[in-house]
Design a protein around this motif. Sequence first.
Motif, PDB file in Angstrom:
ATOM      1  N   PRO A  40       0.830  -1.217   0.000  1.00 18.53           N
ATOM      2  CA  PRO A  40       0.000   0.000   0.000  1.00 18.53           C
ATOM      3  C   PRO A  40       0.862   1.263   0.000  1.00 18.53           C
ATOM      4  O   PRO A  40       1.962   1.282   0.554  1.00 18.53           O
ATOM      5  N   ILE A  41       0.331   2.321  -0.612  1.00 21.02           N
ATOM      6  CA  ILE A  41       1.038   3.598  -0.691  1.00 21.02           C
ATOM      7  C   ILE A  41       0.299   4.654   0.126  1.00 21.02           C
ATOM      8  O   ILE A  41      -0.888   4.919  -0.110  1.00 21.02           O
ATOM      9  N   TYR A  42       1.012   5.243   1.079  1.00 23.70           N
ATOM     10  CA  TYR A  42       0.502   6.341   1.892  1.00 23.70           C
ATOM     11  C   TYR A  42       1.259   7.609   1.505  1.00 23.70           C
ATOM     12  O   TYR A  42       2.491   7.575   1.361  1.00 23.70           O
ATOM     13  N   VAL A  43       0.540   8.713   1.368  1.00 24.79           N
ATOM     14  CA  VAL A  43       1.145   9.972   0.915  1.00 24.79           C
ATOM     15  C   VAL A  43       0.874  11.090   1.913  1.00 24.79           C
ATOM     16  O   VAL A  43      -0.251  11.240   2.405  1.00 24.79           O
ATOM     17  N   ASN A  64       4.522   1.637   1.823  1.00 26.11           N
ATOM     18  CA  ASN A  64       5.324   2.572   1.038  1.00 26.11           C
ATOM     19  C   ASN A  64       4.833   3.994   1.317  1.00 26.11           C
ATOM     20  O   ASN A  64       3.619   4.248   1.308  1.00 26.11           O
ATOM     21  N   TYR A  65       5.775   4.910   1.536  1.00 27.04           N
ATOM     22  CA  TYR A  65       5.425   6.291   1.866  1.00 27.04           C
ATOM     23  C   TYR A  65       5.988   7.264   0.845  1.00 27.04           C
ATOM     24  O   TYR A  65       7.134   7.123   0.403  1.00 27.04           O
ATOM     25  N   ILE A  66       5.184   8.263   0.513  1.00 31.03           N
ATOM     26  CA  ILE A  66       5.629   9.337  -0.370  1.00 31.03           C
ATOM     27  C   ILE A  66       5.360  10.667   0.324  1.00 31.03           C
ATOM     28  O   ILE A  66       4.217  10.966   0.695  1.00 31.03           O
ATOM     29  N   GLY A  67       6.413  11.455   0.494  1.00 29.95           N
ATOM     30  CA  GLY A  67       6.265  12.797   1.041  1.00 29.95           C
ATOM     31  C   GLY A  67       6.309  13.799  -0.093  1.00 29.95           C
ATOM     32  O   GLY A  67       7.205  13.747  -0.943  1.00 29.95           O
ATOM     33  N   VAL A  68       5.343  14.708  -0.124  1.00 23.20           N
ATOM     34  CA  VAL A  68       5.233  15.670  -1.219  1.00 23.20           C
ATOM     35  C   VAL A  68       5.395  17.093  -0.703  1.00 23.20           C
ATOM     36  O   VAL A  68       4.754  17.484   0.282  1.00 23.20           O
ATOM     37  N   ASP A  69       6.252  17.863  -1.352  1.00 27.35           N
ATOM     38  CA  ASP A  69       6.360  19.300  -1.096  1.00 27.35           C
ATOM     39  C   ASP A  69       6.916  19.954  -2.348  1.00 27.35           C
ATOM     40  O   ASP A  69       7.509  19.280  -3.198  1.00 27.35           O
ATOM     41  N   GLU A 112      -2.229   8.089 -10.298  1.00 34.58           N
ATOM     42  CA  GLU A 112      -3.348   7.546 -11.059  1.00 34.58           C
ATOM     43  C   GLU A 112      -4.526   7.345 -10.116  1.00 34.58           C
ATOM     44  O   GLU A 112      -4.359   7.234  -8.899  1.00 34.58           O
ATOM     45  N   ASP A 113      -5.728   7.298 -10.652  1.00 33.48           N
ATOM     46  CA  ASP A 113      -6.908   7.011  -9.831  1.00 33.48           C
ATOM     47  C   ASP A 113      -6.734   5.647  -9.149  1.00 33.48           C
ATOM     48  O   ASP A 113      -6.228   4.695  -9.754  1.00 33.48           O
ATOM     49  N   ASN A 114      -7.145   5.565  -7.898  1.00 33.03           N
ATOM     50  CA  ASN A 114      -7.110   4.333  -7.099  1.00 33.03           C
ATOM     51  C   ASN A 114      -5.689   3.868  -6.766  1.00 33.03           C
ATOM     52  O   ASN A 114      -5.507   2.725  -6.354  1.00 33.03           O
ATOM     53  N   GLU A 115      -4.692   4.729  -6.904  1.00 35.29           N
ATOM     54  CA  GLU A 115      -3.306   4.307  -6.690  1.00 35.29           C
ATOM     55  C   GLU A 115      -2.887   4.400  -5.225  1.00 35.29           C
ATOM     56  O   GLU A 115      -1.953   3.718  -4.800  1.00 35.29           O
ATOM     57  N   LEU A 116      -3.591   5.217  -4.435  1.00 34.82           N
ATOM     58  CA  LEU A 116      -3.186   5.473  -3.054  1.00 34.82           C
ATOM     59  C   LEU A 116      -4.149   4.829  -2.063  1.00 34.82           C
ATOM     60  O   LEU A 116      -5.319   4.601  -2.368  1.00 34.82           O
ATOM     61  N   GLU A 117      -3.628   4.544  -0.866  1.00 35.11           N
ATOM     62  CA  GLU A 117      -4.478   3.986   0.185  1.00 35.11           C
ATOM     63  C   GLU A 117      -4.729   4.980   1.315  1.00 35.11           C
ATOM     64  O   GLU A 117      -5.743   4.884   2.001  1.00 35.11           O
ATOM     65  N   ARG A 118      -3.831   5.915   1.505  1.00 37.60           N
ATOM     66  CA  ARG A 118      -4.049   6.895   2.571  1.00 37.60           C
ATOM     67  C   ARG A 118      -3.371   8.206   2.215  1.00 37.60           C
ATOM     68  O   ARG A 118      -2.288   8.227   1.632  1.00 37.60           O
ATOM     69  N   ILE A 119      -4.046   9.299   2.587  1.00 37.98           N
ATOM     70  CA  ILE A 119      -3.494  10.642   2.409  1.00 37.98           C
ATOM     71  C   ILE A 119      -3.444  11.331   3.764  1.00 37.98           C
ATOM     72  O   ILE A 119      -4.443  11.362   4.487  1.00 37.98           O
ATOM     73  N   TYR A 120      -2.274  11.860   4.101  1.00 35.38           N
ATOM     74  CA  TYR A 120      -2.101  12.640   5.325  1.00 35.38           C
ATOM     75  C   TYR A 120      -2.039  14.121   4.984  1.00 35.38           C
ATOM     76  O   TYR A 120      -1.297  14.533   4.085  1.00 35.38           O
ATOM     77  N   LEU A 121      -2.807  14.912   5.708  1.00 37.85           N
ATOM     78  CA  LEU A 121      -2.743  16.367   5.634  1.00 37.85           C
ATOM     79  C   LEU A 121      -2.379  16.860   7.028  1.00 37.85           C
ATOM     80  O   LEU A 121      -3.217  16.854   7.936  1.00 37.85           O
ATOM     81  N   GLU A 144     -12.259  16.194  -3.572  1.00 35.57           N
ATOM     82  CA  GLU A 144     -12.748  15.397  -4.700  1.00 35.57           C
ATOM     83  C   GLU A 144     -11.593  14.726  -5.448  1.00 35.57           C
ATOM     84  O   GLU A 144     -11.700  13.572  -5.875  1.00 35.57           O
ATOM     85  N   LYS A 145     -10.493  15.455  -5.586  1.00 38.35           N
ATOM     86  CA  LYS A 145      -9.319  14.877  -6.246  1.00 38.35           C
ATOM     87  C   LYS A 145      -8.729  13.744  -5.414  1.00 38.35           C
ATOM     88  O   LYS A 145      -8.350  12.702  -5.945  1.00 38.35           O
ATOM     89  N   TYR A 146      -8.662  13.958  -4.088  1.00 36.78           N
ATOM     90  CA  TYR A 146      -8.135  12.908  -3.219  1.00 36.78           C
ATOM     91  C   TYR A 146      -8.969  11.646  -3.343  1.00 36.78           C
ATOM     92  O   TYR A 146      -8.434  10.529  -3.397  1.00 36.78           O
ATOM     93  N   MET A 147     -10.278  11.835  -3.359  1.00 43.46           N
ATOM     94  CA  MET A 147     -11.180  10.682  -3.407  1.00 43.46           C
ATOM     95  C   MET A 147     -10.941   9.845  -4.660  1.00 43.46           C
ATOM     96  O   MET A 147     -11.017   8.618  -4.627  1.00 43.46           O
ATOM     97  N   ASN A 148     -10.625  10.502  -5.773  1.00 39.37           N
ATOM     98  CA  ASN A 148     -10.345   9.773  -7.010  1.00 39.37           C
ATOM     99  C   ASN A 148      -9.049   8.974  -6.922  1.00 39.37           C
ATOM    100  O   ASN A 148      -8.939   7.888  -7.491  1.00 39.37           O
ATOM    101  N   LYS A 149      -8.081   9.508  -6.201  1.00 34.30           N
ATOM    102  CA  LYS A 149      -6.771   8.853  -6.115  1.00 34.30           C
ATOM    103  C   LYS A 149      -6.759   7.700  -5.114  1.00 34.30           C
ATOM    104  O   LYS A 149      -5.899   6.824  -5.175  1.00 34.30           O
ATOM    105  N   LEU A 150      -7.697   7.692  -4.185  1.00 34.14           N
ATOM    106  CA  LEU A 150      -7.728   6.673  -3.139  1.00 34.14           C
ATOM    107  C   LEU A 150      -8.431   5.403  -3.612  1.00 34.14           C
ATOM    108  O   LEU A 150      -9.409   5.465  -4.354  1.00 34.14           O
ATOM    109  N   ASN A 151      -7.933   4.261  -3.115  1.00 39.81           N
ATOM    110  CA  ASN A 151      -8.508   2.982  -3.519  1.00 39.81           C
ATOM    111  C   ASN A 151      -9.619   2.543  -2.565  1.00 39.81           C
ATOM    112  O   ASN A 151     -10.112   3.345  -1.764  1.00 39.81           O
TER     113      ASN A 151
END
Length: 237
Positions: A40-43, A64-69, A112-121, A144-151
């Motif tokens: 699973p990918i958490y961002v 798997n973790y991805i940090g974005v800035d 991509e849509d459904n590519e992520l399992e969790r988003i942290y804000l 709405e964008k987050y919802m598309n990316k989450l599985n």
Amino acid sequence: MRLRGRKGILESIESQTDLCVLDASQYKGKWHEFFGNDRPIYVELGMGKGQFISQMSVRNPEINYIGVDMYDELIRRASEKGRIAWEEKGEETPPNLALLRANIENIDEMFEDNELERIYLNFSDPWPKSKHARRRLTHPRFVEKYMNKLNVRGEIHFKTDSQSLFDFSLNSFADMELVMRNISLNLHKDEPREDLVFTEYETKFYHLGQPIHRVEVVIGEDVLKEHREQKKTKYRM
């Protein structure tokens, strides 16, 4: 906001292809190839200096973790923290961590849509003026964008010190008819939550005695079903 940093910042992160990604489009829909597994990918969107995402990657090696800035200097600082965090494990390169330089506005180009399992804000900019409400990362246009990316197991975990942003966010989630759980108006009121990883801001605010607000938003079909079953079981007891 402009960050001051030492010379050679861009060169530093460009040389770290094992950890830093400067062009998200090359991995859109292919992030599992970067990690070399199907975990699973958490961002974390807006990772700051990277304390949270680095420690999470060490604590949960099965994720798997991805940090974005969007700032080179923050990517560089996060790369240092990520490598230091994994040194004790004998790893030169964090095996389950990627640091992505990108603007969150362009999330459709990153995943991509459904590519992520969790988003942290975590401690996102509150943009306190009403005219800037659309810039808040919990505004429906972002959600709405987050919802598309989450599985099917997708969740959003949100933390902030800003009462006004938290109120706005709860209303935003409610207006979108999203299911929320574990809502906390003062996360560390009794004692620090050792089961949760602190961000840099969170550590600072905790020591200042400022309340931290937190909520989990349940998005994916599978995790929604589990949540509802758990509630039914709880009410039967």
